[in-house]
Write a protein that holds these residues in place. Structure first.
Motif, PDB file in Angstrom:
ATOM      1  N   TRP A  55       0.844  -1.199   0.000  1.00 43.33           N
ATOM      2  CA  TRP A  55       0.000   0.000   0.000  1.00 43.33           C
ATOM      3  C   TRP A  55       0.879   1.250   0.000  1.00 43.33           C
ATOM      4  O   TRP A  55       0.599   2.210  -0.717  1.00 43.33           O
ATOM      5  N   GLN A  56       1.939   1.239   0.798  1.00 37.36           N
ATOM      6  CA  GLN A  56       2.848   2.384   0.861  1.00 37.36           C
ATOM      7  C   GLN A  56       3.480   2.643  -0.504  1.00 37.36           C
ATOM      8  O   GLN A  56       3.599   3.793  -0.938  1.00 37.36           O
ATOM      9  N   LYS A  57       3.866   1.582  -1.202  1.00 38.47           N
ATOM     10  CA  LYS A  57       4.449   1.741  -2.541  1.00 38.47           C
ATOM     11  C   LYS A  57       3.446   2.363  -3.503  1.00 38.47           C
ATOM     12  O   LYS A  57       3.801   3.233  -4.307  1.00 38.47           O
ATOM     13  N   GLN A  58       2.190   1.924  -3.428  1.00 40.04           N
ATOM     14  CA  GLN A  58       1.164   2.493  -4.297  1.00 40.04           C
ATOM     15  C   GLN A  58       0.930   3.964  -3.985  1.00 40.04           C
ATOM     16  O   GLN A  58       0.772   4.785  -4.897  1.00 40.04           O
ATOM     17  N   VAL A  59       0.930   4.310  -2.708  1.00 42.43           N
ATOM     18  CA  VAL A  59       0.731   5.704  -2.307  1.00 42.43           C
ATOM     19  C   VAL A  59       1.892   6.562  -2.810  1.00 42.43           C
ATOM     20  O   VAL A  59       1.690   7.674  -3.305  1.00 42.43           O
ATOM     21  N   GLU A  60       3.113   6.037  -2.699  1.00 44.59           N
ATOM     22  CA  GLU A  60       4.282   6.786  -3.172  1.00 44.59           C
ATOM     23  C   GLU A  60       4.235   6.995  -4.682  1.00 44.59           C
ATOM     24  O   GLU A  60       4.565   8.079  -5.170  1.00 44.59           O
ATOM     25  N   LYS A  61       3.806   5.971  -5.439  1.00 44.54           N
ATOM     26  CA  LYS A  61       3.687   6.121  -6.891  1.00 44.54           C
ATOM     27  C   LYS A  61       2.636   7.174  -7.239  1.00 44.54           C
ATOM     28  O   LYS A  61       2.840   8.000  -8.132  1.00 44.54           O
ATOM     29  N   ALA A  62       1.520   7.117  -6.538  1.00 44.14           N
ATOM     30  CA  ALA A  62       0.456   8.096  -6.788  1.00 44.14           C
ATOM     31  C   ALA A  62       0.948   9.508  -6.461  1.00 44.14           C
ATOM     32  O   ALA A  62       0.655  10.455  -7.195  1.00 44.14           O
ATOM     33  N   LEU A  63       1.696   9.640  -5.377  1.00 44.56           N
ATOM     34  CA  LEU A  63       2.236  10.950  -5.002  1.00 44.56           C
ATOM     35  C   LEU A  63       3.190  11.468  -6.073  1.00 44.56           C
ATOM     36  O   LEU A  63       3.133  12.642  -6.441  1.00 44.56           O
ATOM     37  N   GLU A  64       4.049  10.602  -6.586  1.00 49.05           N
ATOM     38  CA  GLU A  64       4.972  11.019  -7.644  1.00 49.05           C
ATOM     39  C   GLU A  64       4.206  11.503  -8.877  1.00 49.05           C
ATOM     40  O   GLU A  64       4.555  12.532  -9.465  1.00 49.05           O
ATOM     41  N   LYS A  65       3.172  10.774  -9.258  1.00 49.29           N
ATOM     42  CA  LYS A  65       2.381  11.178 -10.427  1.00 49.29           C
ATOM     43  C   LYS A  65       1.684  12.508 -10.182  1.00 49.29           C
ATOM     44  O   LYS A  65       1.639  13.371 -11.070  1.00 49.29           O
ATOM     45  N   LEU A  66       1.147  12.676  -8.986  1.00 51.78           N
ATOM     46  CA  LEU A  66       0.474  13.934  -8.669  1.00 51.78           C
ATOM     47  C   LEU A  66       1.451  15.102  -8.626  1.00 51.78           C
ATOM     48  O   LEU A  66       1.115  16.211  -9.052  1.00 51.78           O
ATOM     49  N   GLN A  67       2.665  14.863  -8.123  1.00 51.75           N
ATOM     50  CA  GLN A  67       3.674  15.925  -8.120  1.00 51.75           C
ATOM     51  C   GLN A  67       4.062  16.296  -9.546  1.00 51.75           C
ATOM     52  O   GLN A  67       4.248  17.479  -9.862  1.00 51.75           O
ATOM     53  N   GLU A  68       4.181  15.301 -10.404  1.00 50.68           N
ATOM     54  CA  GLU A  68       4.498  15.576 -11.809  1.00 50.68           C
ATOM     55  C   GLU A  68       3.365  16.361 -12.470  1.00 50.68           C
ATOM     56  O   GLU A  68       3.606  17.329 -13.196  1.00 50.68           O
ATOM     57  N   LEU A  69       2.139  15.967 -12.188  1.00 51.54           N
ATOM     58  CA  LEU A  69       0.996  16.697 -12.725  1.00 51.54           C
ATOM     59  C   LEU A  69       0.982  18.136 -12.208  1.00 51.54           C
ATOM     60  O   LEU A  69       0.711  19.069 -12.965  1.00 51.54           O
ATOM     61  N   GLN A  70       1.295  18.320 -10.924  1.00 48.20           N
ATOM     62  CA  GLN A  70       1.321  19.666 -10.348  1.00 48.20           C
ATOM     63  C   GLN A  70       2.354  20.536 -11.052  1.00 48.20           C
ATOM     64  O   GLN A  70       2.093  21.704 -11.340  1.00 48.20           O
ATOM     65  N   LYS A  71       3.519  19.967 -11.366  1.00 46.58           N
ATOM     66  CA  LYS A  71       4.550  20.725 -12.086  1.00 46.58           C
ATOM     67  C   LYS A  71       4.043  21.143 -13.469  1.00 46.58           C
ATOM     68  O   LYS A  71       4.250  22.282 -13.896  1.00 46.58           O
ATOM     69  N   VAL A  72       3.394  20.212 -14.160  1.00 48.89           N
ATOM     70  CA  VAL A  72       2.876  20.518 -15.492  1.00 48.89           C
ATOM     71  C   VAL A  72       1.807  21.605 -15.399  1.00 48.89           C
ATOM     72  O   VAL A  72       1.793  22.548 -16.207  1.00 48.89           O
ATOM     73  N   LEU A  73       0.933  21.483 -14.414  1.00 45.54           N
ATOM     74  CA  LEU A  73      -0.125  22.488 -14.255  1.00 45.54           C
ATOM     75  C   LEU A  73       0.455  23.852 -13.896  1.00 45.54           C
ATOM     76  O   LEU A  73      -0.025  24.880 -14.394  1.00 45.54           O
ATOM     77  N   ASP A  74       1.479  23.877 -13.051  1.00 42.43           N
ATOM     78  CA  ASP A  74       2.129  25.151 -12.713  1.00 42.43           C
ATOM     79  C   ASP A  74       2.755  25.779 -13.954  1.00 42.43           C
ATOM     80  O   ASP A  74       2.641  26.987 -14.179  1.00 42.43           O
ATOM     81  N   ASP A  75       3.420  24.950 -14.753  1.00 45.59           N
ATOM     82  CA  ASP A  75       4.040  25.427 -15.990  1.00 45.59           C
ATOM     83  C   ASP A  75       2.972  25.944 -16.957  1.00 45.59           C
ATOM     84  O   ASP A  75       3.115  27.022 -17.552  1.00 45.59           O
ATOM     85  N   LEU A  76       1.907  25.180 -17.076  1.00 44.13           N
ATOM     86  CA  LEU A  76       0.821  25.582 -17.964  1.00 44.13           C
ATOM     87  C   LEU A  76       0.170  26.881 -17.474  1.00 44.13           C
ATOM     88  O   LEU A  76      -0.130  27.769 -18.282  1.00 44.13           O
ATOM     89  N   GLU A  77       0.003  27.015 -16.171  1.00 42.91           N
ATOM     90  CA  GLU A  77      -0.583  28.237 -15.618  1.00 42.91           C
ATOM     91  C   GLU A  77       0.277  29.456 -15.955  1.00 42.91           C
ATOM     92  O   GLU A  77      -0.238  30.502 -16.346  1.00 42.91           O
ATOM     93  N   ALA A  78       1.585  29.298 -15.825  1.00 41.01           N
ATOM     94  CA  ALA A  78       2.485  30.412 -16.147  1.00 41.01           C
ATOM     95  C   ALA A  78       2.343  30.818 -17.612  1.00 41.01           C
ATOM     96  O   ALA A  78       2.323  32.012 -17.940  1.00 41.01           O
TER      97      ALA A  78
END
Length: 130
Positions: A55-78
């Motif tokens: 479960w911890q591994k799945q949560v960490e993978k999901a967190l990594e994907k969400l962080q990557e999405l957040q970076k893309v959204l921040d870049d897109l917002e700029a």
């Protein structure tokens, strides 16, 4: 007959007269049951640790994907903010001369193709991965 029963009672040990097991036998049964439960608890604990780790591994993978999405959204917002700034500098279409309309369309298309479209493509590439 009375004498036979009395003699029979004398021959039998006291513990065999009762239906209850001897204290030693009872203690052995309890110890065996405790050992069995202890083994079950240990096995269940190990399974729980494995499931928690997965479960911890799945949560960490999901967190990594969400962080990557957040970076893309921040870049897109700029870039959207930049594009909105460029948009405010545009002349209203009604003020453009018909002769220069195609030139303005070409400049706008070129500007968007260089700045906004690549970011949108990057976002559309990442979204299916989530």
């Amino acid at each position: 007959m009375d004498k036979v029963l009395k003699a029979d009672r004398r021959l039998k040990p006291l513990s065999s007269c009762d239906d209850e097991p001897a204290p030693e036998e009872r203690a052995q049964r309890i110890a065996k049951a405790v050992r069995k439960q202890s083994i079950e608890v240990k096995e269940n604990w190990e399974q729980l640790k494995i499931r928690a780790s997965n479960w911890q591994k799945q949560v960490e993978k999901a967190l990594e994907k969400l962080q990557e999405l957040q970076k893309v959204l921040d870049d897109l917002e700029a870039h959207v903010i930049t594009a909105e700034g460029v948009h405010t500098d545009w002349q209203p279409v009604s003020d453009l001369l018909i002769d220069s309309l195609q030139d303005h369309i070409d400049k706008t298309t070129l500007s968007w193709s260089k700045s906004v479209f690549p970011r949108m493509r990057r976002l559309s590439d990442i979204l299916p991965l989530l």
